[in-house]
Structures are given as C-alpha cells and as structure tokens.
Write an enzyme that holds these catalytic residues in place. Structure first.
Site, PDB file in Angstrom:
ATOM      1  N   ASN A  13       0.819  -1.205   0.000  1.00  0.00           N
ATOM      2  CA  ASN A  13       0.000   0.000   0.000  1.00  0.00           C
ATOM      3  C   ASN A  13       0.854   1.256   0.000  1.00  0.00           C
ATOM      4  OD1 ASN A  13      -1.882   1.999   0.375  1.00  0.00           O
ATOM      5  ND2 ASN A  13      -2.984   0.964   1.998  1.00  0.00           N
ATOM      6  N   ASP A  14       1.494   1.535   1.107  1.00  0.00           N
ATOM      7  CA  ASP A  14       2.249   2.793   1.206  1.00  0.00           C
ATOM      8  C   ASP A  14       3.377   2.887   0.181  1.00  0.00           C
ATOM      9  OD1 ASP A  14       0.611   3.584   3.279  1.00  0.00           O
ATOM     10  OD2 ASP A  14       1.877   2.612   4.781  1.00  0.00           O
ATOM     11  N   VAL A  15       3.969   1.740  -0.182  1.00  0.00           N
ATOM     12  CA  VAL A  15       5.112   1.784  -1.101  1.00  0.00           C
ATOM     13  C   VAL A  15       4.700   2.061  -2.543  1.00  0.00           C
ATOM     14  CG1 VAL A  15       6.576   0.318   0.317  1.00  0.00           C
ATOM     15  CG2 VAL A  15       5.156  -0.725  -1.455  1.00  0.00           C
ATOM     16  N   VAL A  16       3.372   2.061  -2.822  1.00  0.00           N
ATOM     17  CA  VAL A  16       2.911   2.424  -4.166  1.00  0.00           C
ATOM     18  C   VAL A  16       2.020   3.663  -4.117  1.00  0.00           C
ATOM     19  CG1 VAL A  16       3.080   0.104  -5.134  1.00  0.00           C
ATOM     20  CG2 VAL A  16       0.971   0.784  -3.996  1.00  0.00           C
ATOM     21  N   ALA A  60       0.784   3.344   7.354  1.00  0.00           N
ATOM     22  CA  ALA A  60       1.024   4.758   7.597  1.00  0.00           C
ATOM     23  C   ALA A  60      -0.285   5.475   7.935  1.00  0.00           C
ATOM     24  CB  ALA A  60       1.681   5.409   6.392  1.00  0.00           C
TER      25      ALA A  60
END
Lengths: 475, 107
Positions: A401-404, A442
């Site tokens: 999620n957060d990394v994209v 996050a």
C-alpha cells in the site's frame, strides 16, 4: 595457563565476530559468516565457563550455569525453528529484548555485590579502586539494557498486533523529561551512593523501563524495523558496558561492533525510506488520527472480478507483481510463484518489483519469495522496476500500500512525502489486491486506488491467487 | 580533570578497542545490499548475545547461599542463551533460503 588460554579464546571470538559480520554483508558468504560467528561464540562461552578465574578462583555453580544455558538454548532454538517467515521481525525483536534484559540483570546483580563488598555497606568512598567507574558502567548497562528490553517488548507486541499505537499530548516532552530524570538520578547515585539512597537504583531501573516502553509506543508499525535495528545497537552498547565491567574484550568488541554496525544499519534503513532517523522517532505518523481524517473525498474506486483479472493477465505481454506485507500475512508466496509459472507458460513475461522497505523489514520480500523458489533474476529493485513500469501491461499489487502511494511524490503535506515509491501508475493498468479499503500502516489514504487505471480485487492474497490460478488454467 | 585523565590512562586499552570497533563496525557493513538488511540485523542481534559471558561470570561468582544473586544470574544466563541460540538459528533460517536459490541458479 588457564587465563592466557582464555585470552586466546576471546581473541578468536572477537575475530570471528568481525569476520562474521563482514561475511554477513555479502549474499555469497552470508550463511557461512553466521556460522563462523556462532562458532566463535561457542568458543567464548565454553572458555568462560571453564577457564575464567576471579582472584585465582574458578567459577562455581556449574549446575545453575549449565541448567540456564540448556533451558535458554532449547527455548531459543525451538522458537527460532517454529517461527513463520512472516513473524521473523517479531522474533528478532524478542531475542533482542532478551539480550537487553540480560544486560540489565547483570548490572543489577553487580550492584548488589557493591552492597556486599563495601564496608560500611553501600559507601561509595570505601569501594575498592576504580569503584566509581565500575558504578558508572553498571548504571549505563542498566539504563541502556532496560530501555532496549522494554522497547523491544513493545515493538514485538506491535508487530504481532497485540499492542495498538498509544499517544498522548506532550508525549515527546514527557519522554525526554523521564529520561533526564533517570540520568540525573543515576548521576546522583554515582556521586553519593550510600546505605540510605541505594534504593534509587531501582527507581532508575523502573524509569528506564517506562521510558523504553513510551519511546516505542507512539512509533507507527511501519517504522518498527528501524526501531528494532536501533534497539539492537542499544543492546550492543549494553553488552559493551559488561565488557568494561569485567575487562572482557570479547564482550567489548562484540558489543561495540554491533552498536556501531547497528547504528549504521538503522541509518541505511531510514535512507531507503528517504527519511531521517529523527523523523522516524519523532514523526510517529502511524498513530496520528489527523492523517486519516484529513484525506479529502477521493471519489469512487472500481472492482474487478477474478475472471476478468485472470483474462487481463493471461493476455498481457508483461506482468509486474508488487508484493507487500499482505502477501506475507497470507503466506501467499507459493501461490504467487505458481501464478508466475502459469503465466510464463502462457508466454507472459513476469517480473517482481521489490520496494526496499516492502513488508515489515528491508529484504523481507526477498526472503519470502526466495522461500517459494522464485528466481533471483526475476526480482527487480526499485529503480530498475520503475524503468520498466511504462512498458508493463498489468501491475498486480499484492497487499502493498504505502510503497505504491503516489502521494509520496505529489503531495507535500503527506506524511510519507519524499519516500521513493514504485511508480505503478506508469503501467497501462493496475490490479490491486487488498483485504479491504482500510489504509495501510502509515494510516493514510492511497490515491492510486481511485485512479481510472486501477481496479480493486478484494480478498485474502492467498485465496485470490488460488482463484486466479484456477481461472487462468480454465481459460 | 585529573580523575578523567587517570581513568583514560587506566582504561586506555579498552578505549582504543571501543574507538577502533566503532570505525570497523561502520566500515564492515558499509556496502551491504538492502536484500541483506534483515539477516544482517538478525546476525548482529545474535552477536550481541555475547552478553551471556557476563551472565555466566555473575552466576559463577555468586556465593551458593546468596539466593538473590543466584536467581538474578540464572535468569540472566537463560535470557542470554535465548538471545545467542535463537539469534543464530533465526539468521541461519533466513539465509538458508538464499542458499537454496543459489543452488538452483547453478543447475
């Protein structure tokens, strides 16, 4: 003779620690390096048990020593063998906490000895030569060890979901004051330890434990690896305090080596997320409620059925899989590899895009996919993957999620702004598998899910992958 | 001031070790690829288990009628052993997977 042989043992152990750490930082020699360090540790332990002399006297209480080692070793080996790959970070945290507690117990025990060996009891002035510096390292070991223990336990609880984020107004200030009080009390003890104030030692212990817990509490779960790495280096320093205490060079080299390497590793991890250590420790964005509520209304997302998803992927030229923590939780790495093989049979080019901090620890995804026999050559690092996204037909995001999240590039107000991401929105289409629309670790919304190119495929990663495999087979 | 200088001169060997180890620790892992961050952290975690030596010394020095010292020492030894053995075994398990992959590449 015994004592000089022991010195040699410690020398060998120190060399193996350095060599081991060196070899651990290269994939080709890493496993051997670990074994070499372990061998050195065995030599140091056996040497200490049989050769250590205190004022010309050998150690005693062998029953207790061997009993303790056997219990600890069996429990450690059992836990380490049983633990699932997904729970590795927790396990490291737990073991780290044990080391910290061990250092704190050593300090406590040595402190008691001061009471026994000084006359009158606890009079700092009647301590033998070097008493002051002994007390200093005892107190340092106590504080650092306790902080490391309490912090690691909280990190462990957070990673396995037993403990939620916990913040209150002015927490950072409170923490700093707490630490200052603990240090001042320790300083006071150092200057004027006596029979009337020796109990303050336990106050310092309690304050250090509370500080350790409060220090980790507000930090978001996604940042736990950084925290564990930092606490890891703390424990190293605590072990080095023990080295000072016993003038033991193996403890000193091992402890300081880990303290320094651990600190650098912590910084490297922060760099991978393009954040500073201070930002990680003080930012505590994981628990901040504003982040979640501040997100504007982002419109609607569209769902895709298993059949359609299977179709799109089977007829694509190039599919890029982006694994994340969801994949690890669902233990879906084998299903993922199976899907890859199936697609390759159909003539589709399949690659994996690995974000350096995907999962809960750097390298987590590599370890996980390696377990499922995914070829190393198919794993692309972030920069390489970002070059290939524009020519990719379908990106399959599995529980990441957060990394994209494109907000990291576009939205300066976002707490993850500046973190390098996998730019999946450059691909022709994107299928995102998640269990629900809940925000990631996050705690922020992800614009990606609302873009027209993106379609959502809800469900447990393993279940979804198995359904996809069945569907593609029947095409 | 005198006491500080005194302390430095009595402990100079240890201080040299500390300073050299700090540089060595940084130098040794400076070029680690991010793939190995987790195993490296775990390996370093096992190495600081060397604190068990202190625990053994505490335990071994305790008089056999001093139960506080015995119990504290015993717990310290148990926890230290957990840290060492668990740490090395977990690291080995992580790295085992890298090795499997390598053999496959060789074929």
């Amino acid at each position: 003779m015994g004592i000089s042989l022991l010195t040699f043992c410690y020398l060998v152990a120190s060399v193996t620690f350095i060599l081991g750490l060196k070899m651990l930082s290269d994939p080709a020699s890493a496993r051997k390096g670990n074994l070499i360090a372990a061998g050195g540790m065995v030599i140091a332990i056996i040497g200490t048990i049989f050769l250590y002399e205190d004022n010309g006297e050998n150690l005693h209480n062998y029953g207790w020593i061997f009993g303790g080692i056997i219990i600890g070793a069996l429990a450690g080996a059992f836990a380490a063998r049983k633990v699932k790959m997904t729970a590795m970070p927790e396990m490291v945290s737990l073991f780290n906490g044990m080391g910290g507690a061990c250092a704190a117990l050593i300090s406590t025990s040595e402190f008691h000895r001061i009471g026994l060996t000084t006359s009158p009891a606890w009079d700092v002035n009647s301590m033998e030569d070097g008493g002051g510096s002994r007390l200093l390292v005892i107190l340092l070991g106590l504080i650092i060890g306790s902080v490391s223990f309490a912090g690691s336990m909280i990190a462990w609880g957070k990673l396995n979901g037993r403990i939620r984020d916990f913040t209150f107004r002015g927490q950072h200030l409170f923490n700093i004051i707490l630490l200052l009080v603990a240090i001042s009390l320790a300083g006071y003890l150092l200057a004027s330890l006596s029979a009337t104030n020796f109990y303050l030692f336990y106050v310092v212990l309690a304050l250090a434990l509370i500080y350790g817990a409060l220090f980790v509490f507000p930090i978001g779960g996604a940042d736990m690896p950084v925290v564990i790495s930092l606490l890891n280096s703390f424990t190293g320093v605590a072990a080095a305090c023990g080295g000072f205490l016993y003038a033991n060079k193996a403890m000193l080299t091992g402890g300081i080596l880990v303290g320094a390497a651990g600190t650098l590793l912590t910084i490297l991890m922060c760099k991978a997320m393009n954040r500073s250590l201070a930002n990680v420790l003080l930012g505590s964005f994981g628990g901040s409620p504003q982040a979640a509520t501040a997100s504007k209304d982002q419109g609607s997302y569209k769902e895709i059925s298993i059949t359609d998803a299977a179709m799109v992927m089977a007829y694509a030229h190039k599919v890029m899989i982006v694994p994340g923590y969801g994949l690890a939780v669902a233990q879906a790495q084998h299903a993922c590899h199976e899907l890859e093989k199936l697609l390759v049979e159909k003539g589709v080019e399949v690659k994996y895009a690995i974000h350096p901090v995907a999962g809960r620890m750097p390298g987590h995804m590599n370890v996980l996919l390696a377990e499922a026999d995914v070829s190393y050559d198919n794993l692309l690092e972030m920069d390489k993957a970002n070059e290939e996204f524009p020519t990719t037909d379908v990106v399959l995001v599995l529980g990441a999620n957060d990394v994209v999240n494109p907000a990291a590039k576009k939205d300066p107000s976002s707490p993850i702004y500046g973190m390098p991401i996998l730019e999946v929105e450059l691909a022709k289409s994107c299928i995102v598998n998640k269990r629900s629309m809940k925000p990631g670790y996050a705690g922020i919304e992800n614009d990606l899910f609302f873009q027209p190119k993106t379609s959502m495929l809800f469900g447990d990663a393993k279940k979804v992958l198995q359904d996809l495999i069945a569907e593609i087979k029947s095409l | 001031m005198d006491s500080v200088l005194n302390w430095i001169s009595t402990n100079q060997q240890m201080i040299y070790i500390v300073i050299l180890m700090i540089f060595l620790g940084i130098e040794v892992i400076g070029r680690v690829p991010s793939v190995l961050h987790t195993p490296l952290m775990s390996g370093a975690n096992a190495i600081h288990g060397v604190v068990i030596i202190g625990a053994i010394i505490v335990m071994g020095k305790a008089e056999s009628n001093n139960y506080t010292a015995l119990i504290l020492g015993f717990f310290a030894v148990v926890l230290g052993a957990l840290n060492v053995v668990g740490g090395f075994v977990v690291t080995d398990r992580m790295l085992e997977m890298f090795k499997k992959k390598k053999q496959k590449n060789g074929n």
